[in-house]
Design an enzyme around this catalytic site. Structure first.
Site, short mmCIF file in Angstrom:
data_model
loop_
_atom_site.label_atom_id
_atom_site.label_comp_id
_atom_site.label_asym_id
_atom_site.label_seq_id
_atom_site.Cartn_x
_atom_site.Cartn_y
_atom_site.Cartn_z
N ASP A 10 35.82 29.81 63.35
CA ASP A 10 34.83 29.02 64.08
C ASP A 10 34.37 27.89 63.18
OD1 ASP A 10 35.12 30.90 66.05
OD2 ASP A 10 33.08 31.66 65.96
N ASP A 132 32.96 34.04 78.50
CA ASP A 132 31.99 34.66 77.60
C ASP A 132 30.93 35.34 78.46
OD1 ASP A 132 33.42 33.45 75.50
OD2 ASP A 132 32.28 31.61 75.76
#
Length: 240
Positions: A10, A132
């Site tokens: 990330d 998500d």
């Protein structure tokens, strides 16, 4: 077919970080050099990489182009990339760099016709729907907003869809184990879909359990960075 083991990088401001439950206030920097980290994953025997531009997700456009380009240039990793993708031009550029899969999250929720158009134009096998979820409800805009739709209803919208990554936000970054019940339910409802699990993976036992469900893949972040899982252990169990 063996389940894909996919390490995660990330990106925030060009650095390799992890968040806890998507909270931008709980950032841990694991490596100042994500390109070096990607090379390390490759050296360890991983073939795949999940690369997320968190700056891009926040700003609504891809931001960390230099890192993406460098990883594509210097490794043979099969990269799936997401974070703020909004335009055909960005997709063209990413595919031109050799990115294997484009992850689309918020856009698929807010502009489903556009996502369907992309699946048709660029090829459905080149995309992953990035869902998500919190209690099976989809969250968008870097997990800051409830989309008001269940993950099952979202997936059902796209007839051409081939792959979906489902991240359980409550588990993500916690090392408390994945939401096995969620992935069982997804596999049961969409048996033909390539389902990739993400969030909470804490041990090789967790990976074994997900492998037993015959998922397409599993994304591992914090557990690799904190050595709760090692490439050697995964190889010993014939998972890598």
């Amino acid at each position: 077919m063996k389940m894909k083991i996919i390490p995660a990088i990330d990106l925030i401001k060009g650095k390799c970080v992890r968040l806890v439950q998507g909270n931008f206030g709980k950032v841990t920097v694991y490596n100042e050099d994500p390109v070096k980290m990607a090379r390390q994953f490759e050296d360890d025997g991983f073939e795949y990489l999940h690369l997320v531009d968190l700056d891009g997700a926040w700003h609504g456009q891809v931001m960390n182009w230099k890192v993406i380009e460098k990883i594509a240039e210097t490794t043979a990793l099969k990269v799936d990339f997401g974070g703020g993708i909004k335009t055909d031009e960005e997709i063209d550029r990413l595919m031109g760099l050799g990115v294997e899969y484009i992850n689309v999250g918020s856009m698929a929720v807010l502009q489903p016709e556009k996502f369907e158009e992309w699946l048709k134009k660029f090829g459905s096998d080149n995309f992953i729907l990035s869902a998500d979820v919190q209690h099976e409800k989809v969250q968008i805009s870097g997990w800051q907003e409830d989309a008001g739709i269940s993950v099952f209803d979202l997936i059902s919208k796209f007839k051409r869809l081939r792959h979906v990554t489902c991240t359980d936000i409550n588990a993500d970054g916690t090392l408390k184990g994945p939401n096995i019940a969620l992935y069982k339910k997804l596999k049961s409802k969409f048996p033909e879909l390539g389902i990739i699990a993400s969030g909470g993976i804490s041990s090789a036992d967790d990976v074994e359990e997900l492998n037993y469900l015959k998922l397409e893949g599993v994304i591992i972040g914090k557990a690799l960075y904190e050595k709760k899982i090692t490439a050697e252990e995964l190889k010993n169990r014939n998972l890598l």
